[in-house]
Design an enzyme around this catalytic site. Structure first.
Site, PDB file in Angstrom:
ATOM      1  N   SER A  40       6.609  13.947  36.437  1.00  9.41           N
ATOM      2  CA  SER A  40       6.369  14.906  35.350  1.00  9.41           C
ATOM      3  C   SER A  40       4.934  14.858  34.859  1.00  9.41           C
ATOM      4  CB  SER A  40       7.321  14.623  34.185  1.00  9.41           C
ATOM      5  OG  SER A  40       8.654  14.881  34.543  1.00  9.41           O
ATOM      6  N   GLU A  61       8.229   2.898  25.869  1.00 14.39           N
ATOM      7  CA  GLU A  61       6.961   3.491  25.443  1.00 14.39           C
ATOM      8  C   GLU A  61       6.172   2.600  24.485  1.00 14.39           C
ATOM      9  OE1 GLU A  61       9.758   6.761  26.681  1.00 14.39           O
ATOM     10  OE2 GLU A  61       9.899   5.002  25.357  1.00 14.39           O
ATOM     11  N   PHE A  86       7.358  11.434  23.053  1.00 15.60           N
ATOM     12  CA  PHE A  86       7.444   9.983  23.215  1.00 15.60           C
ATOM     13  C   PHE A  86       6.078   9.319  23.096  1.00 15.60           C
ATOM     14  CE2 PHE A  86      10.864  11.410  26.413  1.00 15.60           C
ATOM     15  CZ  PHE A  86      11.747  11.703  25.385  1.00 15.60           C
ATOM     16  N   HIS A 112       4.122  18.034  28.289  1.00 19.76           N
ATOM     17  CA  HIS A 112       5.321  18.714  27.781  1.00 19.76           C
ATOM     18  C   HIS A 112       5.268  18.877  26.256  1.00 19.76           C
ATOM     19  CE1 HIS A 112       6.440  17.560  31.798  1.00 19.76           C
ATOM     20  NE2 HIS A 112       7.628  18.135  31.717  1.00 19.76           N
ATOM     21  N   ARG A 170       3.721  21.810  30.190  1.00 13.71           N
ATOM     22  CA  ARG A 170       4.575  21.920  31.363  1.00 13.71           C
ATOM     23  C   ARG A 170       4.459  23.240  32.130  1.00 13.71           C
ATOM     24  NH1 ARG A 170      11.178  21.827  30.835  1.00 13.71           N
ATOM     25  NH2 ARG A 170      11.697  21.596  33.040  1.00 13.71           N
TER      26      ARG A 170
END
Length: 317
Positions: A40, A61, A86, A112, A170
């Site tokens: 991603s 994270e 995150f 994203h 994204r």
């Protein structure tokens, strides 16, 4: 109105991946860390070429931020990668204490972001991140507009000393900035010079501002469009120069209207040059699941909303 065309569409996260690889080739101290989202974040090429300089932290994270902060003590330049939600909301304490307060040379790279995450819905569509990160003392905050600019920004932050938040997305969007550009942190980019209204846009909204400018030109409105890719430090000089000429402002961002680009511009204007301003941003709400195009339209972030905001603010001059 200057015409912008494109021959392809690419996602800005791929620009980050390409920039990270090039930065790694230029500087052996560049290292990558990822929280189980290598695909991603488009970090696979860097991992393949520099396996000894890449850490797959997993879904941890907070640990990733701590590890990155520690790496800087040994002279490394860590780039952390995960979704924007995150990268900020989940780990804000670690960023504040271990990175910002300690002034560590960590590059927090967040994909994203905003509504255009799409179908994953409100829990993943963070709209508060620019505000959260710009409030941290010493944090540089960057939100580039297309593939080429994201690649150039990624290379530039590797050479910048200090903590950075780099935000990207994204969806595939038009690639309209030069491939050979030199990215200057804190220096706004003039998209189109105009005289009737100043449109300041960031991230995905820059292309929407260009489309709006074309529509406005057809109606005889000469819009000045400026890409504010660096939210902090913001280019105060460029903003004031434009507003002194046009006398009214529209700010455009894929973010909550509270705490983002628009608030930074309004603060400058309140102190230096009181001016009518309208916001094109999410109006103090969470998002929802849907396609990026549907969400941009529903939450008032497309070119038609920019056109409407321009006409509204010009009446207030």
């Amino acid at each position: 109105m200057k015409k912008y065309t494109y021959t392809e569409k690419k996602d800005t996260r791929s620009g980050f991946g390409a920039g990270l690889l090039e930065a790694g080739r230029k500087n052996k101290n560049v290292v990558g860390l990822c929280a189980d989202l290598i695909g991603s974040l488009k970090m696979g090429d860097f991992q393949k070429e520099f396996p000894d300089r890449f850490v797959q932290v997993g879904i941890a994270e907070a640990n990733m931020i701590g590890i990155a902060a520690g790496m800087t003590i040994g002279g490394k330049i860590p780039f952390t990668g995960t979704f924007a939600n995150f990268s900020t909301g989940r780990v804000y304490d670690q960023i504040r204490q271990s990175v910002a307060y300690s002034d560590k040379n960590v590059k927090i790279c967040a994909s994203h972001a905003g509504l255009t995450l799409g179908e994953d819905g409100a829990t993943h569509q963070i709209l508060e991140d620019l505000g959260m990160m710009k409030m941290l003392p010493g944090m540089t905050v960057i939100n580039p507009c297309d593939y080429n600019q994201t690649k150039a920004a990624t290379i530039a932050i590797a050479e910048h000393e200090g903590p950075v938040y780099l935000r990207f997305g994204r969806p595939v969007i038009p690639v309209f900035t030069p491939a050979d550009q030199k990215f200057e942190i804190g220096k706004a980019w003039m998209v189109n010079e105009g005289a009737d209204v100043s449109i300041f846009a960031t991230g995905h909204l820059v292309w929407e501002a260009i489309l709006a400018g074309e529509k406005l030109a057809e109606e005889g409105i000469d819009a000045e469009i400026i890409n504010i890719h660096t939210i902090k430090p913001i280019d105060k000089e460029a903003i004031l120069k434009s507003v002194r000429k046009t006398g009214c402002v529209v700010s455009c961002e894929e973010h909550n209207r509270l705490g983002g680009l628009g608030d930074s511009i309004a603060q400058i204007l309140a102190q230096e040059l009181p001016t009518p301003i309208e916001y094109v941003a999410v109006n103090d709400s969470f998002g929802e699941s849907g396609t990026p195009a549907e969400l941009m339209k529903k939450y008032g972030l497309d070119s038609s909303n920019i056109v409407e905001a321009v006409k509204k603010v010009m009446k207030r001059k």
